[in-house]
Scaffold this motif. Structure first.
Motif, PDB file in Angstrom:
ATOM      1  N   PRO A  95     124.000 -30.490  44.407  1.00 25.97           N
ATOM      2  CA  PRO A  95     125.403 -30.196  44.768  1.00 25.97           C
ATOM      3  C   PRO A  95     125.711 -30.555  46.220  1.00 25.97           C
ATOM      4  N   LYS A  96     124.670 -30.585  47.056  1.00 23.59           N
ATOM      5  CA  LYS A  96     124.885 -30.908  48.475  1.00 23.59           C
ATOM      6  C   LYS A  96     125.301 -32.371  48.661  1.00 23.59           C
ATOM      7  N   ARG A  97     125.155 -33.170  47.610  1.00 20.97           N
ATOM      8  CA  ARG A  97     125.566 -34.581  47.688  1.00 20.97           C
ATOM      9  C   ARG A  97     126.956 -34.804  47.105  1.00 20.97           C
ATOM     10  N   ILE A  98     127.628 -33.697  46.799  1.00 18.96           N
ATOM     11  CA  ILE A  98     128.971 -33.793  46.210  1.00 18.96           C
ATOM     12  C   ILE A  98     129.979 -33.177  47.173  1.00 18.96           C
ATOM     13  N   THR A  99     131.071 -33.874  47.417  1.00 13.17           N
ATOM     14  CA  THR A  99     132.132 -33.314  48.258  1.00 13.17           C
ATOM     15  C   THR A  99     133.435 -33.245  47.468  1.00 13.17           C
ATOM     16  N   VAL A 100     134.009 -32.054  47.430  1.00 13.15           N
ATOM     17  CA  VAL A 100     135.328 -31.903  46.819  1.00 13.15           C
ATOM     18  C   VAL A 100     136.339 -31.772  47.951  1.00 13.15           C
ATOM     19  N   SER A 101     137.384 -32.582  47.878  1.00 13.30           N
ATOM     20  CA  SER A 101     138.382 -32.605  48.948  1.00 13.30           C
ATOM     21  C   SER A 101     139.706 -32.061  48.433  1.00 13.30           C
ATOM     22  N   THR A 102     140.361 -31.218  49.244  1.00 12.50           N
ATOM     23  CA  THR A 102     141.665 -30.688  48.832  1.00 12.50           C
ATOM     24  C   THR A 102     142.707 -30.896  49.913  1.00 12.50           C
ATOM     25  N   SER A 103     143.957 -31.029  49.468  1.00 10.19           N
ATOM     26  CA  SER A 103     145.055 -31.122  50.414  1.00 10.19           C
ATOM     27  C   SER A 103     145.412 -29.730  50.953  1.00 10.19           C
ATOM     28  N   GLY A 104     144.778 -28.684  50.383  1.00  8.46           N
ATOM     29  CA  GLY A 104     144.988 -27.347  50.950  1.00  8.46           C
ATOM     30  C   GLY A 104     145.720 -26.390  50.034  1.00  8.46           C
ATOM     31  N   VAL A 105     145.150 -26.120  48.864  1.00  6.76           N
ATOM     32  CA  VAL A 105     145.727 -25.122  47.959  1.00  6.76           C
ATOM     33  C   VAL A 105     144.991 -23.814  48.258  1.00  6.76           C
ATOM     34  N   ALA A 106     145.599 -22.973  49.134  1.00  4.34           N
ATOM     35  CA  ALA A 106     144.878 -21.823  49.698  1.00  4.34           C
ATOM     36  C   ALA A 106     144.310 -20.905  48.620  1.00  4.34           C
ATOM     37  N   LYS A 107     145.126 -20.624  47.615  1.00  5.02           N
ATOM     38  CA  LYS A 107     144.692 -19.710  46.557  1.00  5.02           C
ATOM     39  C   LYS A 107     143.416 -20.224  45.867  1.00  5.02           C
ATOM     40  N   MET A 108     143.359 -21.532  45.677  1.00  3.39           N
ATOM     41  CA  MET A 108     142.205 -22.103  44.980  1.00  3.39           C
ATOM     42  C   MET A 108     140.990 -22.241  45.901  1.00  3.39           C
ATOM     43  N   ILE A 109     141.221 -22.303  47.207  1.00  5.55           N
ATOM     44  CA  ILE A 109     140.088 -22.295  48.151  1.00  5.55           C
ATOM     45  C   ILE A 109     139.387 -20.938  48.044  1.00  5.55           C
ATOM     46  N   ARG A 110     140.199 -19.873  47.913  1.00  5.39           N
ATOM     47  CA  ARG A 110     139.621 -18.535  47.735  1.00  5.39           C
ATOM     48  C   ARG A 110     138.859 -18.435  46.422  1.00  5.39           C
ATOM     49  N   ARG A 111     139.440 -19.061  45.414  1.00  5.52           N
ATOM     50  CA  ARG A 111     138.790 -19.040  44.092  1.00  5.52           C
ATOM     51  C   ARG A 111     137.425 -19.748  44.160  1.00  5.52           C
ATOM     52  N   LEU A 112     137.399 -20.879  44.865  1.00  2.99           N
ATOM     53  CA  LEU A 112     136.136 -21.607  45.058  1.00  2.99           C
ATOM     54  C   LEU A 112     135.100 -20.710  45.719  1.00  2.99           C
ATOM     55  N   ALA A 113     135.558 -19.973  46.739  1.00  2.00           N
ATOM     56  CA  ALA A 113     134.658 -19.068  47.453  1.00  2.00           C
ATOM     57  C   ALA A 113     134.137 -17.998  46.500  1.00  2.00           C
ATOM     58  N   ASP A 114     135.046 -17.413  45.704  1.00  2.00           N
ATOM     59  CA  ASP A 114     134.639 -16.374  44.749  1.00  2.00           C
ATOM     60  C   ASP A 114     133.649 -16.921  43.731  1.00  2.00           C
ATOM     61  N   ASP A 115     133.829 -18.181  43.356  1.00  2.00           N
ATOM     62  CA  ASP A 115     132.943 -18.784  42.363  1.00  2.00           C
ATOM     63  C   ASP A 115     131.642 -19.295  42.985  1.00  2.00           C
ATOM     64  N   GLY A 116     131.473 -19.068  44.287  1.00  2.00           N
ATOM     65  CA  GLY A 116     130.213 -19.415  44.957  1.00  2.00           C
ATOM     66  C   GLY A 116     129.925 -20.904  44.970  1.00  2.00           C
ATOM     67  N   ALA A 117     130.951 -21.713  45.294  1.00  2.00           N
ATOM     68  CA  ALA A 117     130.771 -23.172  45.310  1.00  2.00           C
ATOM     69  C   ALA A 117     129.578 -23.556  46.178  1.00  2.00           C
ATOM     70  N   ARG A 118     128.737 -24.442  45.660  1.00  2.00           N
ATOM     71  CA  ARG A 118     127.549 -24.850  46.417  1.00  2.00           C
ATOM     72  C   ARG A 118     127.648 -26.288  46.903  1.00  2.00           C
ATOM     73  N   PHE A 119     128.746 -26.970  46.541  1.00  2.00           N
ATOM     74  CA  PHE A 119     128.922 -28.349  47.007  1.00  2.00           C
ATOM     75  C   PHE A 119     129.607 -28.359  48.369  1.00  2.00           C
ATOM     76  N   GLU A 120     129.707 -29.534  48.957  1.00  2.00           N
ATOM     77  CA  GLU A 120     130.396 -29.680  50.239  1.00  2.00           C
ATOM     78  C   GLU A 120     131.902 -29.599  49.988  1.00  2.00           C
TER      79      GLU A 120
END
Ligand code: SAH
Ligand code: SF4
Length: 348
Positions: free
Chosen positions: A191-216
């Motif tokens: 997962p450290k070789r994967i980067t997900v990029s967002t334009s900034g959907v704040a609610k979903m950034i929190r969701r990513l955090a809650d889901d324990g995202a392991r990628f960049e």
């Protein structure tokens, strides 16, 4: 009227098992079918050799089975290869292979088109037509991985979700595709070789955090004052810088991971030393690094690259402020390498 069939690969392992049980089959059959689809990568039901013919026929009546197809390839004189992929629904998305002497990065799409209308982005000029299924995202990776080996004789080293679309607005499919790419049954990539990029959907950034995202994770900032950012990225009206800062703090608290801030530098828009100061201030919200991206211009955008001199001064300021800065030179310019540019040309 032909009934619209769902693709069998739209089902996850559990759903597939459920469906086969409903069809009167046993659990081991579901496992066999799953292996053919996901480990042996077949492209037709007839290839499922240990599955009885009658079941293969019933499956092909109940489901479709499609693969993403390469429709067109362009090769840049810097070695970058740009792919136009065709999906079963007829939509087109883009993927890019970016080689360096030691590694190859694949840039893939998560949506056909985009709903977010960033004014500098070719994809933003296209309407959102389709949220890619997880298997359509996965297929792009599998194809580009084989292409990397064929053309550069290098294994695919990195994957960036920086093609067409906003990954966090197709959250479930993007997360499933990452799972498939990283799982040992899938491609087994770190997962450290994967980067997900967002334009900034704040609610979903929190969701990513809650889901324990392991990628960049990368945030496309491009401006660190609300007035400029709203002008070039309309999403800033509903997800302004303060909201994003809060989401980033939450993300860091939960994941303890440094976030990349992407900053594409446009002449007379966000290239002043004042803008650099705002960026430096924003970058201190949590541990971050900043990628300065050279703009890949296209005629409809109205934006142009800043001058070398202004870019150097901008970077020098950031370095003086102890910001970690990388510069990403644009690649594949001669082949419309920037996201959405090829599709835009095809649409016109
Ligand atoms: N929607 C997501 C991911 C896709 S865009 C996002 O916005 O982050 C990936 C990156 O490419 C973003 O940072 C985007 O701002 C940038 N980008 C878009 N068009 C570009 C262009 N013509 N030249 C350089 N970067 C561009
Ligand atoms: Fe969509 Fe990203 Fe392009 Fe903005 S930059 S229009 S969010 S793809």
């Amino acid at each position: 009227m032909v009934k619209k069939q769902i693709d069998i690969r739209a089902l996850d392992a559990e759903e597939l098992q459920q469906k086969l049980l409903e069809m009167g089959e046993k659990k081991f059959r579901a496992n066999q079918v799953y292996d053919w689809l996901w480990k042996k990568h077949i492209s037709s039901f007839d290839e499922m050799l240990n599955v009885p013919k009658s079941l293969r026929e019933r499956l092909s009546e109940a489901f479709s089975l499609s693969k993403v197809q390469i429709e067109d390839v362009q090769v840049s004189n810097d070695g970058t290869r740009k792919y136009a992929f065709k999906l079963a629904g007829g939509q087109q998305v883009e993927g890019v292979l970016i080689p360096t002497p030691s590694r190859v990065t694949a840039c893939i799409s998560s949506q056909a088109g985009c709903s977010l209308d960033c004014t500098f982005c070719a994809t933003g000029l296209l309407d959102l037509k389709h949220n890619l299924y997880a298997y359509e995202i996965y297929d792009q990776v599998a194809i580009l991985r084989a292409e990397a080996e064929k053309h550069y004789e290098l294994p695919l080293s990195n994957i960036v979700y920086m093609g067409m679309g906003e990954p966090l607005l197709n959250y479930r499919n993007v997360m499933r595709s990452v799972e498939m790419v990283t799982s040992p049954e899938g491609l087994g990539m770190s997962p450290k070789r994967i980067t997900v990029s967002t334009s900034g959907v704040a609610k979903m950034i929190r969701r990513l955090a809650d889901d324990g995202a392991r990628f960049e994770f990368a945030l496309s900032l491009h401006a660190a004052n609300d007035e400029t950012r709203s002008r070039i990225m309309p999403i800033n009206d509903s997800n302004n810088l303060e909201t994003l800062k809060e989401a980033l703090r939450y993300f860091y608290e939960k994941t303890n991971t440094r976030v990349t801030l992407e900053y594409c530098i446009f002449k007379d828009v966000n290239d002043s030393l004042q803008a650099a100061k705002e960026l430096a201030d924003f970058s201190r919200t949590i541990p971050t690094k900043v990628n300065i991206i050279e703009y890949n211009p296209f005629p409809e955008s109205g934006f142009v690259n800043t001058t070398r001199k202004r870019m150097d001064a901008f970077i020098e300021y950031l370095e003086k402020e102890k910001v970690i800065v990388n510069v990403r030179r644009s690649r594949g310019r001669d082949i419309d390498g920037g996201c959405g540019q090829l599709a835009l040309r095809h649409t016109k």
